[in-house]
Enzyme design. Structure first.
Site, PDB file in Angstrom:
ATOM      1  N   ARG A 158     -18.602 -21.167 -31.951  1.00 62.47           N
ATOM      2  CA  ARG A 158     -19.891 -21.320 -32.645  1.00 62.47           C
ATOM      3  C   ARG A 158     -21.047 -21.289 -31.649  1.00 62.47           C
ATOM      4  O   ARG A 158     -22.081 -20.663 -31.898  1.00 62.47           O
ATOM      5  CB  ARG A 158     -19.909 -22.637 -33.427  1.00 62.47           C
ATOM      6  CG  ARG A 158     -19.025 -22.572 -34.667  1.00 62.47           C
ATOM      7  CD  ARG A 158     -18.632 -23.949 -35.148  1.00 62.47           C
ATOM      8  NE  ARG A 158     -19.732 -24.736 -35.633  1.00 62.47           N
ATOM      9  CZ  ARG A 158     -19.716 -26.068 -35.724  1.00 62.47           C
ATOM     10  NH1 ARG A 158     -18.651 -26.748 -35.341  1.00 62.47           N
ATOM     11  NH2 ARG A 158     -20.748 -26.717 -36.190  1.00 62.47           N
ATOM     12  N   LYS A 202     -29.898 -29.950 -37.675  1.00 64.67           N
ATOM     13  CA  LYS A 202     -30.580 -29.182 -38.734  1.00 64.67           C
ATOM     14  C   LYS A 202     -30.292 -29.789 -40.116  1.00 64.67           C
ATOM     15  O   LYS A 202     -31.207 -29.975 -40.908  1.00 64.67           O
ATOM     16  CB  LYS A 202     -30.111 -27.713 -38.726  1.00 64.67           C
ATOM     17  CG  LYS A 202     -30.336 -27.011 -37.392  1.00 64.67           C
ATOM     18  CD  LYS A 202     -29.914 -25.556 -37.430  1.00 64.67           C
ATOM     19  CE  LYS A 202     -28.431 -25.318 -37.690  1.00 64.67           C
ATOM     20  NZ  LYS A 202     -27.527 -25.834 -36.627  1.00 64.67           N
ATOM     21  N   ARG A 262     -15.018 -31.929 -40.148  1.00 62.96           N
ATOM     22  CA  ARG A 262     -14.954 -30.494 -40.430  1.00 62.96           C
ATOM     23  C   ARG A 262     -13.930 -29.813 -39.529  1.00 62.96           C
ATOM     24  O   ARG A 262     -13.820 -30.135 -38.355  1.00 62.96           O
ATOM     25  CB  ARG A 262     -16.339 -29.861 -40.205  1.00 62.96           C
ATOM     26  CG  ARG A 262     -17.237 -30.030 -41.394  1.00 62.96           C
ATOM     27  CD  ARG A 262     -18.675 -29.647 -41.178  1.00 62.96           C
ATOM     28  NE  ARG A 262     -18.951 -28.446 -40.420  1.00 62.96           N
ATOM     29  CZ  ARG A 262     -20.162 -27.961 -40.221  1.00 62.96           C
ATOM     30  NH1 ARG A 262     -21.212 -28.582 -40.750  1.00 62.96           N
ATOM     31  NH2 ARG A 262     -20.353 -26.882 -39.503  1.00 62.96           N
ATOM     32  N   ARG A 264     -29.293 -16.226 -39.319  1.00 64.14           N
ATOM     33  CA  ARG A 264     -28.549 -16.422 -38.075  1.00 64.14           C
ATOM     34  C   ARG A 264     -28.396 -15.136 -37.291  1.00 64.14           C
ATOM     35  O   ARG A 264     -27.786 -15.147 -36.230  1.00 64.14           O
ATOM     36  CB  ARG A 264     -27.154 -16.906 -38.422  1.00 64.14           C
ATOM     37  CG  ARG A 264     -26.948 -18.377 -38.205  1.00 64.14           C
ATOM     38  CD  ARG A 264     -25.595 -18.682 -38.817  1.00 64.14           C
ATOM     39  NE  ARG A 264     -24.978 -19.780 -38.188  1.00 64.14           N
ATOM     40  CZ  ARG A 264     -24.904 -20.980 -38.728  1.00 64.14           C
ATOM     41  NH1 ARG A 264     -25.459 -21.235 -39.876  1.00 64.14           N
ATOM     42  NH2 ARG A 264     -24.269 -21.931 -38.096  1.00 64.14           N
ATOM     43  N   ARG A 313     -18.778 -36.264 -35.284  1.00 62.68           N
ATOM     44  CA  ARG A 313     -19.401 -36.168 -36.607  1.00 62.68           C
ATOM     45  C   ARG A 313     -18.394 -36.388 -37.745  1.00 62.68           C
ATOM     46  O   ARG A 313     -17.266 -35.918 -37.703  1.00 62.68           O
ATOM     47  CB  ARG A 313     -20.028 -34.785 -36.788  1.00 62.68           C
ATOM     48  CG  ARG A 313     -20.485 -34.550 -38.221  1.00 62.68           C
ATOM     49  CD  ARG A 313     -21.377 -33.364 -38.355  1.00 62.68           C
ATOM     50  NE  ARG A 313     -20.744 -32.130 -37.962  1.00 62.68           N
ATOM     51  CZ  ARG A 313     -21.356 -30.953 -37.979  1.00 62.68           C
ATOM     52  NH1 ARG A 313     -22.626 -30.898 -38.336  1.00 62.68           N
ATOM     53  NH2 ARG A 313     -20.717 -29.880 -37.620  1.00 62.68           N
TER      54      ARG A 313
HETATM   55  P1  AP5 Z   1     -26.117 -32.231 -38.098  1.00 66.62           P
HETATM   56  O1  AP5 Z   1     -27.412 -32.587 -38.763  1.00 66.62           O
HETATM   57  O2  AP5 Z   1     -24.916 -32.159 -38.948  1.00 66.62           O
HETATM   58  O3  AP5 Z   1     -26.297 -30.881 -37.225  1.00 66.62           O
HETATM   59  P2  AP5 Z   1     -26.425 -29.380 -37.653  1.00 66.62           P
HETATM   60  O4  AP5 Z   1     -27.430 -28.737 -36.763  1.00 66.62           O
HETATM   61  O5  AP5 Z   1     -26.655 -29.266 -39.128  1.00 66.62           O
HETATM   62  O6  AP5 Z   1     -24.981 -28.858 -37.252  1.00 66.62           O
HETATM   63  P3  AP5 Z   1     -23.953 -27.911 -37.995  1.00 66.62           P
HETATM   64  O7  AP5 Z   1     -22.697 -28.033 -37.217  1.00 66.62           O
HETATM   65  O8  AP5 Z   1     -23.877 -28.211 -39.459  1.00 66.62           O
HETATM   66  O9  AP5 Z   1     -24.593 -26.517 -37.806  1.00 66.62           O
HETATM   67  P4  AP5 Z   1     -23.902 -25.194 -37.838  1.00 66.62           P
HETATM   68  O10 AP5 Z   1     -25.096 -24.310 -37.793  1.00 66.62           O
HETATM   69  O11 AP5 Z   1     -22.877 -24.946 -36.805  1.00 66.62           O
HETATM   70  O12 AP5 Z   1     -23.049 -25.227 -39.212  1.00 66.62           O
HETATM   71  P5  AP5 Z   1     -23.326 -24.659 -40.683  1.00 66.62           P
HETATM   72  O13 AP5 Z   1     -22.823 -25.666 -41.611  1.00 66.62           O
HETATM   73  O14 AP5 Z   1     -24.702 -24.153 -40.827  1.00 66.62           O
HETATM   74  O15 AP5 Z   1     -25.883 -33.277 -36.912  1.00 66.62           O
HETATM   75  C1  AP5 Z   1     -24.727 -33.228 -36.105  1.00 66.62           C
HETATM   76  C2  AP5 Z   1     -24.310 -34.651 -35.686  1.00 66.62           C
HETATM   77  O16 AP5 Z   1     -25.338 -35.222 -34.871  1.00 66.62           O
HETATM   78  C3  AP5 Z   1     -24.158 -35.625 -36.876  1.00 66.62           C
HETATM   79  O17 AP5 Z   1     -23.109 -36.509 -36.589  1.00 66.62           O
HETATM   80  C4  AP5 Z   1     -25.491 -36.377 -36.939  1.00 66.62           C
HETATM   81  O18 AP5 Z   1     -25.352 -37.666 -37.493  1.00 66.62           O
HETATM   82  C5  AP5 Z   1     -25.876 -36.422 -35.463  1.00 66.62           C
HETATM   83  N1  AP5 Z   1     -27.328 -36.356 -35.245  1.00 66.62           N
HETATM   84  C6  AP5 Z   1     -28.217 -35.577 -35.918  1.00 66.62           C
HETATM   85  N2  AP5 Z   1     -29.460 -35.748 -35.414  1.00 66.62           N
HETATM   86  C7  AP5 Z   1     -29.344 -36.659 -34.402  1.00 66.62           C
HETATM   87  C8  AP5 Z   1     -30.296 -37.244 -33.474  1.00 66.62           C
HETATM   88  N3  AP5 Z   1     -31.614 -36.917 -33.515  1.00 66.62           N
HETATM   89  N4  AP5 Z   1     -29.826 -38.118 -32.569  1.00 66.62           N
HETATM   90  C9  AP5 Z   1     -28.494 -38.436 -32.517  1.00 66.62           C
HETATM   91  N5  AP5 Z   1     -27.552 -37.926 -33.363  1.00 66.62           N
HETATM   92  C10 AP5 Z   1     -27.980 -37.044 -34.288  1.00 66.62           C
HETATM   93  O19 AP5 Z   1     -22.369 -23.372 -40.688  1.00 66.62           O
HETATM   94  C11 AP5 Z   1     -20.959 -23.491 -40.683  1.00 66.62           C
HETATM   95  C12 AP5 Z   1     -20.332 -22.117 -40.714  1.00 66.62           C
HETATM   96  O20 AP5 Z   1     -20.691 -21.426 -41.929  1.00 66.62           O
HETATM   97  C13 AP5 Z   1     -20.740 -21.148 -39.603  1.00 66.62           C
HETATM   98  O21 AP5 Z   1     -20.012 -21.367 -38.397  1.00 66.62           O
HETATM   99  C14 AP5 Z   1     -20.412 -19.809 -40.242  1.00 66.62           C
HETATM  100  O22 AP5 Z   1     -19.013 -19.583 -40.259  1.00 66.62           O
HETATM  101  C15 AP5 Z   1     -20.873 -20.024 -41.670  1.00 66.62           C
HETATM  102  N6  AP5 Z   1     -22.297 -19.699 -41.865  1.00 66.62           N
HETATM  103  C16 AP5 Z   1     -23.267 -20.567 -42.241  1.00 66.62           C
HETATM  104  N7  AP5 Z   1     -24.450 -19.951 -42.307  1.00 66.62           N
HETATM  105  C17 AP5 Z   1     -24.220 -18.658 -41.947  1.00 66.62           C
HETATM  106  C18 AP5 Z   1     -25.066 -17.532 -41.804  1.00 66.62           C
HETATM  107  N8  AP5 Z   1     -26.399 -17.617 -42.041  1.00 66.62           N
HETATM  108  N9  AP5 Z   1     -24.525 -16.351 -41.394  1.00 66.62           N
HETATM  109  C19 AP5 Z   1     -23.191 -16.245 -41.188  1.00 66.62           C
HETATM  110  N10 AP5 Z   1     -22.325 -17.287 -41.298  1.00 66.62           N
HETATM  111  C20 AP5 Z   1     -22.851 -18.495 -41.678  1.00 66.62           C
END
Ligand code: AP5
Length: 218
Positions: A171, A13, A160, A88, A127
Site C-alpha cells: 500500500r 484520513k 483489517r 488515488r 489499528r
Molecule cells: P485512519 O483514520 O484509519 O487512517 P486512514 O488514512 O484512513 O488509513 P487507511 O488505512 O484507511 O487508508 P488507506 O488509504 O490505505 O485505506 P482505504 O480504506 O482508503 O487512522 C489510522 C490509525 O491511526 C487508526 O488507528 C487511528 O485511530 C489512528 N490515528 C488517526 N489519526 C491519528 C492522530 N492524529 N494521532 C494518532 N493516531 C491517529 O483503502 C483500502 C483499499 O481499498 C486500498 O488498498 C485499495 O485496495 C482499495 N481502494 C480504496 N480506494 C481506492 C481507489 N480510489 N482506487 C483504487 N483502489 C482503492
C-alpha cells in the site's frame, strides 16, 4: 463544497473525514469503505475486488470510478462531499474533474495529510476498526471505552486483513508511485493545502477546518 483528503495509508484520513463532513454538512465518502461493504455483502463486485484489497493493491480505475460515481449521484452528495481515499491515480482525478464539471461543480480543496512513515506503521499495525460504522480505534492512541467494542454502535472491532506487514508495504509503495503525483496535480490547480497529520487528532481537525473555511470564502 467538495473536499479531498489525500495522504498515505494510516495518515488519519478516515478519522478526520467523518469530523470534517459533520462540520461541512456533507457526507464522508470512502472508496475503501464502499469496497469493504461490497466484500462483506458477498456481492459479485465484492468477490471481484476482495483479493486486490486484501493484498494492498489498487482496484482498477474503471471499477473505482463506477462505485464512486454511483455514490456521488445520491441526493445527499448534491452539494458536496468529503472524499477519503479517492482519487488515488491521475486518471481518477481527471475523471472526477469531468464528473463535477458536468454538474457545474469542482474540487474546492485538497488536504494533503503528511505523516512520517515510522508513525504510519505504528498506526496501521495497532489499528482496530468497526465493520459496521467504520469508526477507527488504536490499541494505544485511541482505545474504545470497552475493549474490543465500538463506542459508537456497539459492534465487535476487527483488524483489517490489509493491515498485515506485507500488505502495508504494498500500500505504501502504491501510494508513493501512483497517488503521490496528485500533489503536483492539485498543486498546479491551486487547491492544495498541506496538513501536518502527526499531531493530536483535534489539532489536525482544527487545521483542516481552517483550510476549508478559507476555501469557502474564495
Ligand atoms: P485512519 O483514520 O484509519 O487512517 P486512514 O488514512 O484512513 O488509513 P487507511 O488505512 O484507511 O487508508 P488507506 O488509504 O490505505 O485505506 P482505504 O480504506 O482508503 O487512522 C489510522 C490509525 O491511526 C487508526 O488507528 C487511528 O485511530 C489512528 N490515528 C488517526 N489519526 C491519528 C492522530 N492524529 N494521532 C494518532 N493516531 C491517529 O483503502 C483500502 C483499499 O481499498 C486500498 O488498498 C485499495 O485496495 C482499495 N481502494 C480504496 N480506494 C481506492 C481507489 N480510489 N482506487 C483504487 N483502489 C482503492
Amino acid at each position: 463544497m467538495f473536499v479531498i483528503l489525500l495522504g498515505p495509508p494510516g495518515a488519519g484520513k478516515g478519522t478526520q473525514a467523518k469530523l470534517l463532513a459533520e462540520h461541512l454538512g456533507v457526507p464522508a465518502i470512502s472508496t475503501g469503505n464502499l469496497f469493504r461493504q461490497e466484500v462483506a455483502s458477498g456481492s459479485e463486485l465484492g468477490r471481484r475486488v476482495r483479493s486486490y484489497i486484501d493484498a494492498g493493491q489498487l482496484v482498477s480505475d474503471e471499477t473505482t470510478l463506477s462505485i464512486l460515481s454511483d455514490r456521488l449521484s445520491k441526493s445527499d452528495a448534491a452539494d458536496g462531499a468529503v472524499l477519503d481515499g479517492f482519487p488515488r491515480t491521475v486518471g481518477q482525478a481527471t475523471a472526477l474533474d469531468r464528473l463535477l464539471a458536468a454538474r457545474s461543480r469542482r474540487v474546492d480543496r485538497v488536504l494533503d495529510v503528511a505523516v512520517p512513515e515510522n508513525v504510519l506503521l505504528e498506526r496501521l499495525t495497532g489499528r482496530w476498526t468497526c465493520p459496521s460504522c467504520h469508526a477507527s480505534y488504536h490499541e494505544i492512541n485511541a482505545t474504545p471505552r470497552r475493549p474490543g467494542i465500538c463506542d459508537r454502535c456497539g459492534s465487535g472491532l476487527v483488524q483489517r486483513v490489509d493491515d498485515r506487514a506485507e500488505a502495508i508495504q504494498i500500500r505504501l509503495r502504491n501510494y508513493r508511485e501512483r497517488t503521490r503525483p496528485l500533489v503536483d496535480y492539485y498543486g498546479q490547480a491551486g487547491v492544495l493545502t498541506e496538513i501536518d497529520g502527526d499531531l493530536d487528532p483535534k489539532t489536525v481537525t482544527r487545521a483542516m477546518l481552517k483550510a476549508t473555511d478559507s476555501a469557502a470564502t474564495v
